[in-house]
Design an enzyme around this catalytic site. Structure first.
Site, PDB file in Angstrom:
ATOM      1  N   CYS A   6       2.061  11.324 -13.323  1.00 46.81           N
ATOM      2  CA  CYS A   6       1.353  10.239 -13.989  1.00 46.81           C
ATOM      3  C   CYS A   6       1.396   8.915 -13.240  1.00 46.81           C
ATOM      4  CB  CYS A   6       1.977   9.964 -15.356  1.00 46.81           C
ATOM      5  SG  CYS A   6       2.007  11.377 -16.416  1.00 46.81           S
ATOM      6  N   GLY A  16      -2.818  11.217 -11.027  1.00 51.88           N
ATOM      7  CA  GLY A  16      -3.108  12.120 -12.132  1.00 51.88           C
ATOM      8  C   GLY A  16      -4.592  12.153 -12.414  1.00 51.88           C
ATOM      9  N   ASN A  71       5.605   7.593 -17.087  1.00 50.92           N
ATOM     10  CA  ASN A  71       5.608   8.436 -15.891  1.00 50.92           C
ATOM     11  C   ASN A  71       7.041   8.919 -15.706  1.00 50.92           C
ATOM     12  OD1 ASN A  71       5.568   7.694 -12.328  1.00 50.92           O
ATOM     13  ND2 ASN A  71       5.243   9.639 -13.335  1.00 50.92           N
ATOM     14  N   ASP A 109       2.364  16.494   5.793  1.00 49.86           N
ATOM     15  CA  ASP A 109       3.452  15.772   5.138  1.00 49.86           C
ATOM     16  C   ASP A 109       4.505  16.697   4.552  1.00 49.86           C
ATOM     17  OD1 ASP A 109       2.279  16.496   2.499  1.00 49.86           O
ATOM     18  OD2 ASP A 109       0.721  15.133   3.200  1.00 49.86           O
TER      19      ASP A 109
END
Ligand code: SF4
Length: 476
Positions: free
Chosen positions: A11, A37, A111, A355
Site C-alpha cells: 500500500c 498498489g 501501509n 534489482d
C-alpha cells in the site's frame, strides 16, 4: 499483473490538511504513489459533521474521477492505494476505513502488516467489537474505541498494543495524524504546501507533483499531529529503532523519492557500482531491466567503464484489462510486457542488471529474449542479495514456494535461467552502500535496516507467522 518482477508492495498512504484543493491534491498525491498498489484506491475527507469516503477497486484514475472531485468541497483528506494480501480482495477491505460514532469521527489508511492481529481481534470481539472487514488495518479504530481519556493518550495506548509494521494516516476531529511503527519499517514523511497546509505521504515523490516542500521523515515510533497549521510530535514507545525495509531502496520506491535521508536513485546507483566492483565481468554493454533496475545499471556501467545501453523496452500500457495472449500465442513469442532491442544486443556480450529475483521465471524469460535477439552472452547481475525468506511486514512474499533462492543455490539458479553467469550483491555491500550515503560510516549503524527476507533476522515477534516460517523451513 503490473510488475514484471513478481514483488508487490501492499500500500501507499497520503494525507493533506487545511487546503481548499484537498481532494484534487490527494488525487495527484495518490497518483504518484500508484506504483505501491494498483488493486484499489480510496479517499476520505471532512464534510460539515461527518467524513465522506469514495473508494473502489482499480487505479486511482478509475475510482477518483473528475466528477467525484468536483462534487465536493473539503479542506482535509486522507487517501490510500492498495495491493491486497492480508484480508483479501473484497470491497469491504478497501481503505480508508471511516466510522462515525456518537461522539467522534475516525478514519484511517494503513501501509504495513500487524503481526498480532489475530489475538487482538479475538480479544476485541470478545469485548463487543464488530469488524466491518477482514483487514488487519481496521484494528486501530477498535482499539481506540476501547480507550478512555484524551485522544493522544488513547492513541498511544492503542499503538502500544500493535506489533508489526505500520505507517498510518489518521483523521480525527482533533486533527490529522501521521504514525510510524517503532522500528520504522515502512516509510512516511511530511511536507509543507503553505503556511497552514501540510501533507503526509508514504513517499516524497508525491510532493513535487503538488508543489509541496519536504519537511522531514516521520521518525520510528512517532505520532505527528497536524492541526491549525501546527505540527506537534509525540512518541508512543520509549524503545525505537531504525529498521526501514531494504526493499524500499532496492525495488519498491520511486527513484525520485528520498527516504530517511537517502535518495532512492542514488542508493540504487551506488549498489550498481558496488556490484561492478564485487562482480566484474568482461562484456560489451550493460543493460537494466526496466524500470527499477535502470539506476543500478547506470551505476554498474559507470564503475566498470562499459557503455550503458537500452537493451530492453517495457510496454507501459499493459494494464489490468489487457487481453492476455493464449498459450499458443505465448508459444509463438507474443511478449507484451518486455521486448529486447535487437539492434543493440545482437552479437554483444551483455551484462543484464536486475534489482531482484523472486520466482526466477521472469529472469529466465528475459535471458531467453536477449539470446533470441542475438546476444552472444548474457551475464546476470542482481543488485540485491538473494531473497530466501518470507516477508511478514507488508510485502507479498509470504511463502517459500514463491522464492526460488530458498531452494536453489546461485549456480543452480544460473542454470535454471540459462544465463552465462549469475551473481547477487552481498548483503554487507547493500547495507554499506546505504550507510555510506546516510552516515558516511558503517559499523555502528550496521543493523539499521530490515533485511529479514535476505537473512531471516526478523525485527519483531512473528506470532502465528513463526509456525508458518518453521513449517516451510522443514518442508525444504
Ligand atoms: S522482510 Fe524484506 S521485504 Fe519485508 S520489510 Fe524486511 S526487507 Fe522489506
Amino acid at each position: 499483473m503490473y510488475n514484471i518482477n513478481g514483488l508487490n508492495e501492499e500500500c501507499g498512504v497520503f494525507a493533506i490538511s487545511n487546503n481548499q484543493d484537498a481532494l484534487r491534491l490527494t488525487y495527484y498525491g495518490l497518483h504518484s504513489l500508484q506504483h505501491r498498489g494498483q488493486e484499489a484506491a480510496g479517499i476520505t475527507f471532512t464534510q460539515s459533521d461527518y467524513f465522506e469516503t469514495i473508494k473502489g477497486r482499480g487505479l486511482v484514475a478509475d475510482v477518483l474521477t473528475d466528477e467525484v472531485i468536483n462534487a465536493y468541497k473539503t479542506r482535509n483528506a486522507i487517501g490510500h492505494v492498495r495491493y491486497a494480501t492480508a484480508g483479501g480482495l473484497g470491497i469491504s477491505n478497501v481503505q480508508p476505513f471511516s466510522f462515525k460514532f456518537f461522539d467522534e469521527c475516525l478514519a484511517l489508511a494503513h501501509n504495513g502488516h500487524i503481526g498480532n492481529a489475530k489475538d487482538l481481534k479475538k480479544e476485541l470481539e470478545n469485548h463487543g467489537s464488530v469488524f466491518s472487514s477482514t483487514s488487519d488495518s481496521e484494528l486501530l479504530i477498535h482499539l481506540l474505541r476501547h480507550e478512555q481519556g484524551a485522544f493522544i493518550d488513547r492513541l498511544k495506548n492503542s499503538l502500544n498494543k500493535l506489533d508489526g509494521s505500520f505507517a498510518y494516516v489518521l483523521m480525527h476531529d482533533s486533527g490529522l495524524y501521521g504514525i510510524r511503527d517503532r522500528h520504522g519499517i515502512r516509510p512516511l514523511s511530511i511536507a509543507q504546501l503553505d503556511d497552514y497546509s501540510y501533507v503526509i505521504s508514504s513517499e516524497s515523490c508525491a510532493y513535487s507533483v503538488i508543489g509541496a516542500k519536504f519537511v522531514r521523515d516521520v521518525l520510528p515510533g512517532e505520532i505527528v499531529r497536524i492541526n491549525d497549521g501546527q505540527i506537534e510530535s509525540y512518541f508512543y514507545h520509549d524503545e525505537c529503532s531504525e529498521n526501514l525495509c531494504l526493499m524500499e531502496y532496492v525495488y519498491f520506491s520511486r527513484p525520485d523519492s528520498t527516504i530517511d535521508g537517502t535518495n532512492v536513485h542514488y542508493a540504487r546507483k551506488l549498489c550498481g557500482k558496488l556490484l561492478a566492483r564485487q562482480l566484474p565481468v568482461e562484456a560489451d554493454i550493460v543493460i537494466g531491466v526496466p524500470d527499477s533496475s535502470i539506476s543500478a545499471a547506470i551505476g554498474y556501467a559507470e564503475e566498470a567503464g562499459i557503455p550503458y545501453e537500452i537493451g530492453l523496452i517495457k510496454n507501459k500500457y499493459v494494464g489490468r484489462t489487457f487481453i492476455q495472449p493464449t498459450p499458443e500465442l505465448r508459444e509463438k513469442g507474443v511478449r507484451m510486457k518486455l521486448s529486447a532491442n535487437e539492434a543493440i544486443v545482437k552479437d554483444k556480450r551483455v551484462i543484464m542488471i536486475d534489482d531482484s529475483i523472486v520466482r526466477g521465471t521472469t529472469s529466465k524469460r528475459i535471458v531467453q529474449l536477449l539470446k533470441e535477439a542475438g546476444a552472444k552472452e548474457v551475464h546476470v547481475r542482481i543488485a540485491s542479495p538473494a531473497i530466501k525468506y518470507p516477508c511478514y511486514y507488508g510485502v507479498d512474499i509470504s511463502t517459500y514456494d514463491e522464492l526460488i533462492s530458498s531452494s536453489l543455490n546461485e549456480q543452480e539458479l544460473c542454470q535454471f535461467i540459462k544465463a552465462d553467469s549469475l551473481s547477487f550483491l552481498e548483503l554487507t555491500s547493500l547495507k554499506k552502500a546505504l550507510l555510506e550515503i546516510k552516515y558516511q560510516d558503517q559499523l555502528e549503524h550496521e543493523n539499521r535496516y530490515c533485511s529479514a527476507c535476505f537473512n531471516c533476522q526478523y525485527i519483531t515477534n512473528l506470532y502465528d507467522a513463526l509456525e508458518h516460517l518453521n513449517k516451510n523451513k522443514q518442508e525444504l
